[in-house]
Design a protein around this motif. Structure first.
Motif, PDB file in Angstrom:
ATOM      1  N   ILE A  12      15.052   7.213 -52.586  1.00 31.02           N
ATOM      2  CA  ILE A  12      13.685   7.736 -52.631  1.00 31.02           C
ATOM      3  C   ILE A  12      13.301   8.131 -54.056  1.00 31.02           C
ATOM      4  N   GLU A  13      14.176   8.899 -54.717  1.00 30.00           N
ATOM      5  CA  GLU A  13      13.842   9.351 -56.061  1.00 30.00           C
ATOM      6  C   GLU A  13      13.752   8.176 -57.036  1.00 30.00           C
ATOM      7  N   GLY A  14      14.643   7.213 -56.888  1.00 30.12           N
ATOM      8  CA  GLY A  14      14.587   6.029 -57.742  1.00 30.12           C
ATOM      9  C   GLY A  14      13.294   5.263 -57.545  1.00 30.12           C
ATOM     10  N   TYR A  15      12.891   5.114 -56.297  1.00 27.29           N
ATOM     11  CA  TYR A  15      11.635   4.409 -56.025  1.00 27.29           C
ATOM     12  C   TYR A  15      10.462   5.152 -56.654  1.00 27.29           C
ATOM     13  N   GLY A  16      10.532   6.470 -56.637  1.00 23.07           N
ATOM     14  CA  GLY A  16       9.481   7.268 -57.260  1.00 23.07           C
ATOM     15  C   GLY A  16       9.390   7.036 -58.766  1.00 23.07           C
ATOM     16  N   ARG A  17      10.455   6.523 -59.353  1.00 31.49           N
ATOM     17  CA  ARG A  17      10.480   6.228 -60.792  1.00 31.49           C
ATOM     18  C   ARG A  17      10.457   4.732 -61.061  1.00 31.49           C
ATOM     19  N   LYS A  18      10.033   3.967 -60.081  1.00 37.41           N
ATOM     20  CA  LYS A  18      10.085   2.495 -60.179  1.00 37.41           C
ATOM     21  C   LYS A  18       9.281   1.936 -61.346  1.00 37.41           C
ATOM     22  N   ARG A  19       8.356   2.709 -61.824  1.00 34.89           N
ATOM     23  CA  ARG A  19       7.572   2.264 -62.980  1.00 34.89           C
ATOM     24  C   ARG A  19       8.460   2.088 -64.206  1.00 34.89           C
ATOM     25  N   TYR A  20       9.556   2.853 -64.227  1.00 40.25           N
ATOM     26  CA  TYR A  20      10.517   2.789 -65.326  1.00 40.25           C
ATOM     27  C   TYR A  20      11.782   2.122 -64.793  1.00 40.25           C
ATOM     28  N   LYS A  21      11.907   0.850 -65.063  1.00 41.86           N
ATOM     29  CA  LYS A  21      12.980   0.031 -64.510  1.00 41.86           C
ATOM     30  C   LYS A  21      14.359   0.667 -64.691  1.00 41.86           C
ATOM     31  N   ALA A  22      14.652   1.176 -65.880  1.00 43.05           N
ATOM     32  CA  ALA A  22      15.971   1.760 -66.151  1.00 43.05           C
ATOM     33  C   ALA A  22      16.225   2.983 -65.266  1.00 43.05           C
ATOM     34  N   ASP A  23      15.199   3.806 -65.041  1.00 48.26           N
ATOM     35  CA  ASP A  23      15.357   4.967 -64.153  1.00 48.26           C
ATOM     36  C   ASP A  23      15.584   4.520 -62.721  1.00 48.26           C
ATOM     37  N   PHE A  24      14.824   3.536 -62.284  1.00 49.25           N
ATOM     38  CA  PHE A  24      14.974   3.014 -60.932  1.00 49.25           C
ATOM     39  C   PHE A  24      16.412   2.543 -60.728  1.00 49.25           C
ATOM     40  N   ILE A  25      16.921   1.770 -61.660  1.00 47.55           N
ATOM     41  CA  ILE A  25      18.289   1.259 -61.559  1.00 47.55           C
ATOM     42  C   ILE A  25      19.284   2.414 -61.570  1.00 47.55           C
ATOM     43  N   PHE A  50      19.001   5.478 -60.525  1.00 49.64           N
ATOM     44  CA  PHE A  50      19.059   6.179 -59.244  1.00 49.64           C
ATOM     45  C   PHE A  50      19.639   5.292 -58.137  1.00 49.64           C
ATOM     46  N   LEU A  51      19.427   3.993 -58.231  1.00 49.85           N
ATOM     47  CA  LEU A  51      20.074   3.096 -57.277  1.00 49.85           C
ATOM     48  C   LEU A  51      21.589   3.100 -57.471  1.00 49.85           C
ATOM     49  N   VAL A  52      22.030   3.196 -58.720  1.00 52.95           N
ATOM     50  CA  VAL A  52      23.467   3.309 -58.998  1.00 52.95           C
ATOM     51  C   VAL A  52      24.001   4.630 -58.425  1.00 52.95           C
ATOM     52  N   PHE A  53      23.249   5.717 -58.564  1.00 52.33           N
ATOM     53  CA  PHE A  53      23.657   6.989 -57.955  1.00 52.33           C
ATOM     54  C   PHE A  53      23.787   6.828 -56.440  1.00 52.33           C
ATOM     55  N   SER A  54      22.827   6.141 -55.839  1.00 56.53           N
ATOM     56  CA  SER A  54      22.859   5.916 -54.400  1.00 56.53           C
ATOM     57  C   SER A  54      24.096   5.113 -54.008  1.00 56.53           C
ATOM     58  N   HIS A  55      24.386   4.074 -54.784  1.00 55.21           N
ATOM     59  CA  HIS A  55      25.573   3.254 -54.515  1.00 55.21           C
ATOM     60  C   HIS A  55      26.842   4.103 -54.634  1.00 55.21           C
ATOM     61  N   SER A  56      26.903   4.939 -55.647  1.00 53.51           N
ATOM     62  CA  SER A  56      28.061   5.813 -55.837  1.00 53.51           C
ATOM     63  C   SER A  56      28.207   6.788 -54.665  1.00 53.51           C
ATOM     64  N   ILE A  80      20.345  -3.684 -56.590  1.00 46.95           N
ATOM     65  CA  ILE A  80      20.423  -3.333 -58.011  1.00 46.95           C
ATOM     66  C   ILE A  80      20.343  -4.598 -58.854  1.00 46.95           C
ATOM     67  N   LYS A  81      21.100  -5.616 -58.480  1.00 44.74           N
ATOM     68  CA  LYS A  81      21.065  -6.881 -59.225  1.00 44.74           C
ATOM     69  C   LYS A  81      19.668  -7.488 -59.184  1.00 44.74           C
ATOM     70  N   VAL A  83      16.783  -5.899 -58.864  1.00 39.85           N
ATOM     71  CA  VAL A  83      15.902  -5.107 -59.733  1.00 39.85           C
ATOM     72  C   VAL A  83      16.191  -5.433 -61.198  1.00 39.85           C
ATOM     73  N   GLU A  84      17.452  -5.523 -61.563  1.00 38.17           N
ATOM     74  CA  GLU A  84      17.822  -5.842 -62.952  1.00 38.17           C
ATOM     75  C   GLU A  84      17.217  -7.170 -63.409  1.00 38.17           C
ATOM     76  N   GLU A  85      17.226  -8.155 -62.516  1.00 36.69           N
ATOM     77  CA  GLU A  85      16.809  -9.504 -62.897  1.00 36.69           C
ATOM     78  C   GLU A  85      15.332  -9.786 -62.664  1.00 36.69           C
ATOM     79  N   ASN A  86      14.697  -9.095 -61.724  1.00 41.02           N
ATOM     80  CA  ASN A  86      13.341  -9.491 -61.302  1.00 41.02           C
ATOM     81  C   ASN A  86      12.283  -8.421 -61.370  1.00 41.02           C
ATOM     82  N   TRP A  87      12.661  -7.183 -61.594  1.00 36.50           N
ATOM     83  CA  TRP A  87      11.689  -6.088 -61.489  1.00 36.50           C
ATOM     84  C   TRP A  87      10.711  -6.129 -62.639  1.00 36.50           C
ATOM     85  N   LYS A  88       9.453  -6.088 -62.312  1.00 37.42           N
ATOM     86  CA  LYS A  88       8.371  -6.038 -63.306  1.00 37.42           C
ATOM     87  C   LYS A  88       7.799  -4.645 -63.307  1.00 37.42           C
ATOM     88  N   THR A  89       7.739  -4.024 -64.461  1.00 31.56           N
ATOM     89  CA  THR A  89       7.208  -2.653 -64.529  1.00 31.56           C
ATOM     90  C   THR A  89       5.717  -2.664 -64.795  1.00 31.56           C
TER      91      THR A  89
END
Length: 122
Positions: free
Chosen positions: A51-64, A66-72, A113-114, A116-122
């Motif tokens: 949820i928090e990562g999605y809230g920061r989706k405008r900033y690709k690095a932040d989104f990723i 928080f997704l890494v935090f979720s994975h962890s 995560i992969k 978003v890394e490869e396709n996410w447009k901010t």
């Protein structure tokens, strides 16, 4: 995608949280505030970080990030479930299913995560 609620990883993580939370209450009293609490917090963290990562989706690095935090947190949750399985085998009837479900969820988060890394447009 209009909301984090549209993400499959969110839906799966939330469903698992709702299943795991009451299962932790089956643990012995002395584990309710130890291993049980850690399991409840880590399973909630999987959902919250999506949820928090999605809230920061405008900033690709932040989104990723928080997704890494979720994975962890997903891996942490699986680890707690494995400890419970070894310490209290059979106490939580669906414990092996939960371990498998978190393993599958972890793979889905990793793949997202992969994506978003490869396709996410901010």
């Amino acid at each position: 995608m209009n909301s984090y609620k549209d993400l499959d990883i969110y839906k799966i993580a939330l469903d698992l949280f709702y299943q795991v939370h009451p299962a932790t209450l089956l643990l012995p009293k002395y584990e309710l505030y130890e291993l049980g609490s850690q399991l409840r917090r880590s399973s909630d963290s999987v959902v919250s970080n999506i949820i928090e990562g999605y809230g920061r989706k405008r900033y690709k690095a932040d989104f990723i990030r928080f997704l890494v935090f979720s994975h962890s947190s997903c891996l942490e949750t699986k680890g707690h479930l494995e400890k419970i399985h070894n310490l209290y085998e059979g106490l939580i009837p669906d414990n092996l299913k939960f371990i498998n479900d978190y393993d599958i969820l972890g793979a889905k988060i990793f793949n997202f995560i992969k994506y978003v890394e490869e396709n996410w447009k901010t």
